[in-house]
Design an enzyme around this catalytic site. Structure first.
Site, PDB file in Angstrom:
ATOM      1  N   ARG A  89      20.818 -54.754  29.260  1.00 14.36           N
ATOM      2  CA  ARG A  89      21.124 -53.496  29.188  1.00 14.36           C
ATOM      3  C   ARG A  89      20.213 -52.439  29.631  1.00 14.36           C
ATOM      4  O   ARG A  89      19.134 -52.489  29.751  1.00 14.36           O
ATOM      5  CB  ARG A  89      21.883 -53.026  27.876  1.00 14.36           C
ATOM      6  CG  ARG A  89      23.232 -53.613  27.438  1.00 14.36           C
ATOM      7  CD  ARG A  89      23.717 -53.353  25.977  1.00 14.36           C
ATOM      8  NE  ARG A  89      22.661 -53.774  25.121  1.00 14.36           N
ATOM      9  CZ  ARG A  89      21.828 -52.964  24.461  1.00 14.36           C
ATOM     10  NH1 ARG A  89      21.739 -51.775  24.626  1.00 14.36           N
ATOM     11  NH2 ARG A  89      20.860 -53.720  23.675  1.00 14.36           N
ATOM     12  N   LYS A 232      29.318 -53.696  25.717  1.00 16.77           N
ATOM     13  CA  LYS A 232      28.762 -52.781  24.515  1.00 16.77           C
ATOM     14  C   LYS A 232      29.528 -51.149  24.979  1.00 16.77           C
ATOM     15  O   LYS A 232      29.562 -50.258  23.922  1.00 16.77           O
ATOM     16  CB  LYS A 232      27.487 -52.520  24.758  1.00 16.77           C
ATOM     17  CG  LYS A 232      26.708 -53.671  24.080  1.00 16.77           C
ATOM     18  CD  LYS A 232      27.181 -53.891  22.607  1.00 16.77           C
ATOM     19  CE  LYS A 232      26.329 -55.203  22.110  1.00 16.77           C
ATOM     20  NZ  LYS A 232      26.757 -55.425  20.712  1.00 16.77           N
ATOM     21  N   HIS A 252      28.290 -53.591  13.613  1.00 10.27           N
ATOM     22  CA  HIS A 252      27.570 -54.713  14.367  1.00 10.27           C
ATOM     23  C   HIS A 252      27.219 -55.620  13.616  1.00 10.27           C
ATOM     24  O   HIS A 252      26.060 -55.714  13.216  1.00 10.27           O
ATOM     25  CB  HIS A 252      26.387 -53.960  15.169  1.00 10.27           C
ATOM     26  CG  HIS A 252      25.746 -54.828  15.919  1.00 10.27           C
ATOM     27  ND1 HIS A 252      24.479 -54.960  16.168  1.00 10.27           N
ATOM     28  CD2 HIS A 252      26.409 -55.675  17.034  1.00 10.27           C
ATOM     29  CE1 HIS A 252      24.044 -55.750  16.954  1.00 10.27           C
ATOM     30  NE2 HIS A 252      25.159 -56.131  17.665  1.00 10.27           N
ATOM     31  N   SER A 271      18.510 -59.095  16.825  1.00  5.29           N
ATOM     32  CA  SER A 271      18.338 -60.188  17.530  1.00  5.29           C
ATOM     33  C   SER A 271      17.091 -60.901  16.869  1.00  5.29           C
ATOM     34  O   SER A 271      16.103 -60.315  16.586  1.00  5.29           O
ATOM     35  CB  SER A 271      18.035 -59.733  18.919  1.00  5.29           C
ATOM     36  OG  SER A 271      17.607 -60.795  19.679  1.00  5.29           O
ATOM     37  N   LYS A 275      21.393 -64.377  12.651  1.00  7.34           N
ATOM     38  CA  LYS A 275      22.865 -63.929  12.524  1.00  7.34           C
ATOM     39  C   LYS A 275      23.714 -64.963  13.045  1.00  7.34           C
ATOM     40  O   LYS A 275      24.660 -65.196  12.355  1.00  7.34           O
ATOM     41  CB  LYS A 275      23.012 -62.460  13.152  1.00  7.34           C
ATOM     42  CG  LYS A 275      24.372 -61.853  12.997  1.00  7.34           C
ATOM     43  CD  LYS A 275      24.308 -60.329  13.285  1.00  7.34           C
ATOM     44  CE  LYS A 275      24.282 -60.456  14.869  1.00  7.34           C
ATOM     45  NZ  LYS A 275      24.893 -59.353  15.480  1.00  7.34           N
ATOM     46  N   THR A 276      23.671 -65.382  14.210  1.00  5.64           N
ATOM     47  CA  THR A 276      24.581 -66.274  14.983  1.00  5.64           C
ATOM     48  C   THR A 276      24.369 -67.599  14.151  1.00  5.64           C
ATOM     49  O   THR A 276      25.553 -68.258  13.804  1.00  5.64           O
ATOM     50  CB  THR A 276      24.072 -66.301  16.314  1.00  5.64           C
ATOM     51  OG1 THR A 276      24.339 -64.956  17.073  1.00  5.64           O
ATOM     52  CG2 THR A 276      25.493 -67.129  17.090  1.00  5.64           C
ATOM     53  N   ASP A 290      29.828 -60.873  16.390  1.00  4.68           N
ATOM     54  CA  ASP A 290      28.855 -59.909  16.757  1.00  4.68           C
ATOM     55  C   ASP A 290      29.406 -58.366  16.454  1.00  4.68           C
ATOM     56  O   ASP A 290      28.680 -57.529  16.315  1.00  4.68           O
ATOM     57  CB  ASP A 290      28.748 -59.854  18.454  1.00  4.68           C
ATOM     58  CG  ASP A 290      27.631 -58.933  18.669  1.00  4.68           C
ATOM     59  OD1 ASP A 290      26.499 -58.889  18.057  1.00  4.68           O
ATOM     60  OD2 ASP A 290      27.702 -58.276  19.649  1.00  4.68           O
ATOM     61  N   ARG A 355      22.383 -65.688  29.113  1.00  3.22           N
ATOM     62  CA  ARG A 355      23.626 -65.617  28.219  1.00  3.22           C
ATOM     63  C   ARG A 355      24.824 -66.517  28.467  1.00  3.22           C
ATOM     64  O   ARG A 355      24.677 -66.920  29.505  1.00  3.22           O
ATOM     65  CB  ARG A 355      24.072 -63.926  28.181  1.00  3.22           C
ATOM     66  CG  ARG A 355      23.129 -63.129  27.539  1.00  3.22           C
ATOM     67  CD  ARG A 355      23.414 -62.866  26.249  1.00  3.22           C
ATOM     68  NE  ARG A 355      22.527 -61.859  25.707  1.00  3.22           N
ATOM     69  CZ  ARG A 355      22.456 -61.525  24.552  1.00  3.22           C
ATOM     70  NH1 ARG A 355      23.542 -61.745  23.639  1.00  3.22           N
ATOM     71  NH2 ARG A 355      21.861 -60.286  23.957  1.00  3.22           N
TER      72      ARG A 355
END
Length: 565
Positions: A89, A232, A252, A271, A275-276, A290, A355
């Site tokens: 981004r 996003k 988020h 990041s 979390k994942t 997410d 990704r």
């Protein structure tokens, strides 16, 4: 007798006529009906010249991406695409239009930089002019938000099959009936990312421009082909609309639900905090990885897919993600073996930010539809503390939860970026600073209200270092973190005995079966007690400095919930 001539029904028709499939596609997907046709003409599209492909099938998008964009099919059937110069981004090039309907709601500053309406019109025109020069223009109509009461209709207009397939995976895909009755969209993205912004246009800082206009409910992308900008952009709009229009809280976070008890957990974390990994749990169904909304009736996912990091991905470490990379998925900027087409997830020569985007249905234990009509029982805030001083788990009071939500702390470790030799603290408010639209205090207040109303437990879990800082201590083993998370879900941790952990004033369990006692309290894990005190004071000072930004806007109780030096 003359030999009989046989028709050849077994020959694939396109062998007889090489453009067979394409000519059918043309009729099939450009047959926009009156109202739609009018819509595109009004928007400035040259319907005589361009061919619009609306919600084209995945196989057709594969063909176009391979034929026109240099895409490759990987050995597992995923489509490998490249986003060009931009592989992440561009937050410095993001703008929000300063206009009457939203100007008093937006948190203006370095995240939400103002743009005037006239400049937006110039860039919008530039994007449409560019799209008018393309032979193929792709349109994808889909939804953001699994709860029909709060969802919005999103239309994406772009010139790359890769972008259309990406949004096909990331938005919620409509049924044929829903598509026929789709009507006017609530939000439109004009993605002309292959074409640069004009740097001499007022307010432009580079040839990249990503801008959102809340009055027009439109987004324009110029000068970046990184697909994550669209994802996003949709989240930013939901981050604005959900609290302002619906009175619901956009987050988020990842979320999952217990198979046995139906209890819901929300996971916050930046990041690299896990979390994942931690929300993928064999005993629980994944609501999403997410972006979520916490409504008056429960929790729902905003997205129809997942956008997972691929760096160092393996079937052993992340089996669900690894197996989701198949036909229909997109691999972005991933290096592959040119002979076998096998992706090399350890190769970061294009970018570390490799990704994969895939529909959430590709995850075997996903909760479909991604909505649960039950209030959360637990909130887990994840941090990766490379200073090694935060406990692996602490129970937070509602005020501490607000404090840590506003602070949004984790740390970058040496080795993640060039020049990082010491751990660098990162404070990302609401765990989503780059996408925040309203003042952080508004989200924090809504979170605190909902937590007290529904008696939600909140836990701060540190997946970072223990027994010393980065370099001298070691990373908390995943098996212990998983054991802690299991104890949160089973209710075992809520019943534990707690002691006070000084400076940060946190409640930490004195014992938990399966986790060593010295691990639970960092002051026991450090052999060098003096070094421990030095690091804890250092981190506490950093928290105080970072929190100064919100101090004047929060309740005194929240201010006092942080570390005390």
């Amino acid at each position: 007798m003359a030999p009989q001539t046989h028709a050849t029904p077994y020959v694939t028709p396109h062998i007889l006529h090489k453009n067979y499939a394409q000519s059918f596609d043309n009729q099939q997907f450009s047959s926009l009906i009156g109202q739609d046709l009018e819509y595109f003409s009004h928007a400035g599209f040259d319907m005589e010249r361009i061919q619009i492909k609306r919600n084209a099938p995945v196989a057709q998008l594969y063909e176009d991406a391979i034929r026109n964009e240099g895409a490759i099919i990987s050995s597992s059937g995923a489509l490998i695409n490249f986003s060009g110069k931009k592989t992440g981004r561009s937050p410095k090039d993001k703008r929000i239009v300063y206009e009457d309907t939203s100007k008093d709601e937006i948190w203006w500053g370095s995240v939400n930089i103002k743009m005037d309406e006239h400049t937006f019109e110039i860039n919008r025109e530039r994007a449409i002019d560019y799209l008018n020069t393309r032979d193929n223009v792709y349109v994808f109509d889909g939804y953001a938000g699994w709860d029909p009461r709060y969802r919005i209709k999103v239309r994406v207009i772009c010139a790359r099959a890769y972008h259309a397939l990406f949004m096909n995976n990331m938005l919620i895909r409509p049924t044929e009936e829903q598509l026929a009755d789709f009507g006017d969209p609530d939000f439109i993205i004009y993605n002309a990312g292959q074409f640069p912004a004009n740097r001499f246009t007022k307010g432009m800082s580079s040839t990249t421009s990503v801008e959102i206009n809340f009055k027009r409910m439109e987004m324009v992308i110029l000068g970046t082909e990184y697909a994550g900008e669209m994802k996003k952009g949709v989240f930013s709009v939901m981050h604005y609309l959900q609290p302002v229009k619906f009175g619901t809280l956009s987050l988020h976070s990842s979320a999952n639900v217990g198979i046995e008890n139906g209890d819901v957990t929300l996971f916050f974390g930046l990041s690299g905090t896990g979390k994942t990994t931690l929300s993928a749990d064999p005993n629980r169904l994944l609501i999403g990885d997410d972006e979520h909304v916490w409504s008056d009736t429960g929790v729902f996912n905003i997205e129809g897919g997942c956008y997972a990091k691929c760096i160092n991905l393996s079937a052993e470490k992340e089996p669900d993600i690894f197996n989701a990379i198949r036909f229909g998925s997109i691999l972005e900027n991933v290096v592959y073996n040119p002979i076998t087409r096998v992706p090399d997830y350890d190769d970061v020569s294009i970018t570390e930010n490799t990704r994969c985007a895939y529909p959430i249905e590709f995850i075997p234990n996903a909760q479909i539809p991604c909505i649960v009509d039950r209030q959360p029982s637990n909130i887990i805030m994840l941090t990766c503390d490379a200073f090694g001083v935060l406990p692996p788990v602490s129970k937070l009071t509602p005020e501490q939860a607000s404090y840590h939500f506003l602070a949004g702390y984790t740390s970058k470790t040496p080795g993640t970026e060039d020049g990082v030799l010491e751990p660098i603290p990162t404070f990302s408010t609401c765990y989503s600073a780059p996408f925040i639209v309203l003042h952080p205090g508004r989200y924090a207040e809504m979170l605190a209200e909902r937590m007290s109303k529904h008696h939600v437990n909140c836990w701060l879990i540190n997946t970072g270092w223990t027994g010393g800082k980065f370099g001298s201590g070691k990373r908390c083993p995943l098996k212990f973190t998983r054991r802690i998370v299991d104890a949160v879900h089973s209710g075992e941790l809520a019943k534990a005995e707690f002691e006070n952990f000084g400076t940060f004033n946190l409640s930490i369990p004195t014992s938990l079966e399966g986790v060593p006692r010295e691990l639970l309290n960092p002051s026991l894990a450090w052999a060098d007690k003096e070094a421990f005190q030095k690091e804890i004071r250092k981190l506490a000072g950093m928290f105080s400095k970072a929190f100064a930004l919100y101090e004047k806007d929060v309740d005194e109780k929240v201010r006092l919930a942080g570390p005390q030096l």
